[in-house]
Design a protein around this motif. Structure first.
Motif, PDB file in Angstrom:
ATOM      1  N   ASP A 147      18.005  10.336  12.126  1.00 16.34           N
ATOM      2  CA  ASP A 147      18.926   9.492  12.886  1.00 16.34           C
ATOM      3  C   ASP A 147      19.984  10.385  13.527  1.00 16.34           C
ATOM      4  OD1 ASP A 147      20.462   7.473  13.912  1.00 16.34           O
ATOM      5  OD2 ASP A 147      21.021   6.617  11.972  1.00 16.34           O
ATOM      6  N   ASN A 148      20.093  10.285  14.850  1.00 12.82           N
ATOM      7  CA  ASN A 148      21.043  11.111  15.594  1.00 12.82           C
ATOM      8  C   ASN A 148      22.339  10.331  15.819  1.00 12.82           C
ATOM      9  OD1 ASN A 148      22.259  12.111  18.308  1.00 12.82           O
ATOM     10  ND2 ASN A 148      20.885  13.761  17.707  1.00 12.82           N
ATOM     11  N   ASN A 149      23.457  11.015  15.732  1.00 13.77           N
ATOM     12  CA  ASN A 149      24.755  10.355  15.829  1.00 13.77           C
ATOM     13  C   ASN A 149      25.001   9.707  17.183  1.00 13.77           C
ATOM     14  OD1 ASN A 149      27.389   9.721  14.739  1.00 13.77           O
ATOM     15  ND2 ASN A 149      28.203  11.248  16.143  1.00 13.77           N
ATOM     16  N   THR A 150      24.441  10.272  18.248  1.00 15.43           N
ATOM     17  CA  THR A 150      24.726   9.770  19.597  1.00 15.43           C
ATOM     18  C   THR A 150      23.476   9.377  20.380  1.00 15.43           C
ATOM     19  OG1 THR A 150      24.737  12.036  20.462  1.00 15.43           O
ATOM     20  CG2 THR A 150      26.861  11.098  19.775  1.00 15.43           C
ATOM     21  N   LEU A 151      22.351  10.042  20.142  1.00 16.44           N
ATOM     22  CA  LEU A 151      21.161   9.781  20.951  1.00 16.44           C
ATOM     23  C   LEU A 151      20.481   8.480  20.552  1.00 16.44           C
ATOM     24  CD1 LEU A 151      19.387  13.260  21.101  1.00 16.44           C
ATOM     25  CD2 LEU A 151      20.895  12.227  22.811  1.00 16.44           C
ATOM     26  N   ALA A 152      19.836   7.836  21.534  1.00 15.92           N
ATOM     27  CA  ALA A 152      18.978   6.692  21.245  1.00 15.92           C
ATOM     28  C   ALA A 152      17.902   7.109  20.253  1.00 15.92           C
ATOM     29  CB  ALA A 152      18.326   6.190  22.533  1.00 15.92           C
ATOM     30  N   TYR A 153      17.477   6.179  19.410  1.00 17.06           N
ATOM     31  CA  TYR A 153      16.529   6.567  18.363  1.00 17.06           C
ATOM     32  C   TYR A 153      15.213   7.066  18.929  1.00 17.06           C
ATOM     33  CZ  TYR A 153      14.118   1.959  18.630  1.00 17.06           C
ATOM     34  OH  TYR A 153      13.416   0.844  19.027  1.00 17.06           O
ATOM     35  N   GLU A 154      14.782   6.547  20.083  1.00 14.75           N
ATOM     36  CA  GLU A 154      13.537   7.031  20.663  1.00 14.75           C
ATOM     37  C   GLU A 154      13.692   8.450  21.231  1.00 14.75           C
ATOM     38  OE1 GLU A 154      15.499   4.467  23.910  1.00 14.75           O
ATOM     39  OE2 GLU A 154      15.340   4.503  21.718  1.00 14.75           O
TER      40      GLU A 154
ATOM     41  N   VAL B   5      17.127  -1.647  13.908  1.00 16.54           N
ATOM     42  CA  VAL B   5      17.504  -1.681  15.319  1.00 16.54           C
ATOM     43  C   VAL B   5      18.891  -2.294  15.490  1.00 16.54           C
ATOM     44  CG1 VAL B   5      16.889  -2.584  17.595  1.00 16.54           C
ATOM     45  CG2 VAL B   5      15.126  -1.681  16.102  1.00 16.54           C
ATOM     46  N   ALA B   6      19.208  -3.306  14.683  1.00 14.62           N
ATOM     47  CA  ALA B   6      20.553  -3.886  14.756  1.00 14.62           C
ATOM     48  C   ALA B   6      21.609  -2.847  14.394  1.00 14.62           C
ATOM     49  CB  ALA B   6      20.644  -5.094  13.828  1.00 14.62           C
ATOM     50  N   ASP B   7      21.325  -2.033  13.397  1.00 16.07           N
ATOM     51  CA  ASP B   7      22.248  -0.960  13.015  1.00 16.07           C
ATOM     52  C   ASP B   7      22.409   0.045  14.146  1.00 16.07           C
ATOM     53  OD1 ASP B   7      23.724   0.797  11.018  1.00 16.07           O
ATOM     54  OD2 ASP B   7      22.007   2.079  11.492  1.00 16.07           O
ATOM     55  N   GLN B   8      21.295   0.425  14.776  1.00 16.05           N
ATOM     56  CA  GLN B   8      21.354   1.350  15.912  1.00 16.05           C
ATOM     57  C   GLN B   8      22.185   0.757  17.044  1.00 16.05           C
ATOM     58  OE1 GLN B   8      19.606   4.470  16.616  1.00 16.05           O
ATOM     59  NE2 GLN B   8      19.256   4.642  14.416  1.00 16.05           N
ATOM     60  N   ALA B   9      21.990  -0.525  17.325  1.00 16.05           N
ATOM     61  CA  ALA B   9      22.702  -1.181  18.425  1.00 16.05           C
ATOM     62  C   ALA B   9      24.204  -1.223  18.170  1.00 16.05           C
ATOM     63  CB  ALA B   9      22.162  -2.591  18.620  1.00 16.05           C
ATOM     64  N   GLU B  10      24.585  -1.430  16.920  1.00 15.62           N
ATOM     65  CA  GLU B  10      26.008  -1.490  16.590  1.00 15.62           C
ATOM     66  C   GLU B  10      26.661  -0.128  16.703  1.00 15.62           C
ATOM     67  OE1 GLU B  10      28.934  -2.823  12.876  1.00 15.62           O
ATOM     68  OE2 GLU B  10      26.784  -3.279  12.826  1.00 15.62           O
TER      69      GLU B  10
ATOM     70  N   SER C 257      19.083   1.833  24.154  1.00 13.43           N
ATOM     71  CA  SER C 257      18.118   0.745  24.315  1.00 13.43           C
ATOM     72  C   SER C 257      18.114  -0.217  23.140  1.00 13.43           C
ATOM     73  CB  SER C 257      16.713   1.324  24.508  1.00 13.43           C
ATOM     74  OG  SER C 257      16.360   2.106  23.388  1.00 13.43           O
ATOM     75  N   ALA C 258      18.574   0.229  21.977  1.00 13.75           N
ATOM     76  CA  ALA C 258      18.620  -0.668  20.822  1.00 13.75           C
ATOM     77  C   ALA C 258      19.478  -1.895  21.118  1.00 13.75           C
ATOM     78  CB  ALA C 258      19.150   0.073  19.605  1.00 13.75           C
ATOM     79  N   ARG C 259      20.570  -1.712  21.839  1.00 16.82           N
ATOM     80  CA  ARG C 259      21.428  -2.846  22.191  1.00 16.82           C
ATOM     81  C   ARG C 259      20.673  -3.852  23.066  1.00 16.82           C
ATOM     82  NH1 ARG C 259      25.253  -4.725  19.638  1.00 16.82           N
ATOM     83  NH2 ARG C 259      23.916  -6.546  19.826  1.00 16.82           N
ATOM     84  N   ARG C 260      19.898  -3.343  24.019  1.00 15.56           N
ATOM     85  CA  ARG C 260      19.101  -4.236  24.880  1.00 15.56           C
ATOM     86  C   ARG C 260      18.070  -4.995  24.056  1.00 15.56           C
ATOM     87  NH1 ARG C 260      14.247  -3.325  26.737  1.00 15.56           N
ATOM     88  NH2 ARG C 260      14.394  -1.055  26.491  1.00 15.56           N
ATOM     89  N   LEU C 261      17.439  -4.312  23.113  1.00 19.60           N
ATOM     90  CA  LEU C 261      16.437  -4.977  22.281  1.00 19.60           C
ATOM     91  C   LEU C 261      17.059  -6.081  21.443  1.00 19.60           C
ATOM     92  CD1 LEU C 261      14.377  -1.887  21.059  1.00 19.60           C
ATOM     93  CD2 LEU C 261      13.715  -3.550  22.811  1.00 19.60           C
TER      94      LEU C 261
END
Length: 202
Positions: free
Chosen positions: A72-79, A167-172, A178-182
């Protein structure tokens, strides 16, 4: 169409991708990435597309590593983070630089709303394959018996709850990714309502 009709690539990169995916993914996510590969290959067959099978397999197996704590990267999108894991892994397997970049591209593009197959056939296939496994999109395009065989061999387990939470954690934490869009697009509801969740009932 059967699982036996889809040969698993037997290369250094493919074996390493499976080893890493197995080591770092939960059972639910490991089954998800393997189903995603099988769906991608099945879509290639029904749509008459000819992907680079090794590239597709490696990208499918590694595409969600960015949501596991170790990557898990602190700033980058997970993909994007997962794509960088793919670059490192394929470098170790001896892939040339341009082919390593392709693995990153395919993984990043799997989260695009749409990928033109004329631009990136592997990215297109992984995008529609993961859309099927997450939200049930285009489930009628693949043979029902194949869908059941794959879900039987690689059960969905707790994917809906686990992936939805990740994904919810990533979006927050990373609202510009893109997690926020998902999440805003209802990914958690789509996971719960996916017809593949009930395909083995009755």
């Amino acid at each position: 169409m059967r699982i036996a009709d889809v040969p698993r690539p037997d290369t250094a990169a493919s074996r390493a991708a499976l080893e890493i995916a197995t080591a770092y993914h939960s059972p639910s996510l490991l089954n998800h990435v393997q189903r995603s590969w099988l769906w991608a290959e099945a879509f290639a067959t029904v749509r008459g597309l000819t992907p680079d099978h090794e590239l597709l397999y490696v990208s499918a197996l590694l595409h969600d590593l960015g949501i596991v704590p170790e990557f898990d990267n602190n700033t980058l999108a997970y993909e994007d983070a997962a794509g960088h894991v793919a670059i490192a892994l394929t470098a170790g397997a001896g892939w040339p630089a341009d082919r390593r970049v392709r693995a990153h591209e395919v993984i990043v593009r799997h989260n695009w709303p749409e990928v033109d197959p004329a631009m990136d056939v592997e990215g297109h296939l992984l995008e529609i394959a993961t859309a099927l496994d997450i939200s049930g999109a285009r489930d009628g395009e693949l043979p029902a018996e194949f869908l059941r065989e794959v879900v039987t061999a690689f059960p969905r387990l707790e994917l809906a709850a686990e992936f939805g939470s990740c994904v919810a954690d990533q979006a927050e934490r990373k609202p510009d990714t893109s997690a926020r869009r998902l999440v805003d697009g209802g990914v958690q509801r789509k996971l719960r309502d996916n017809p593949l969740e009930r395909i083995l009932e009755g």
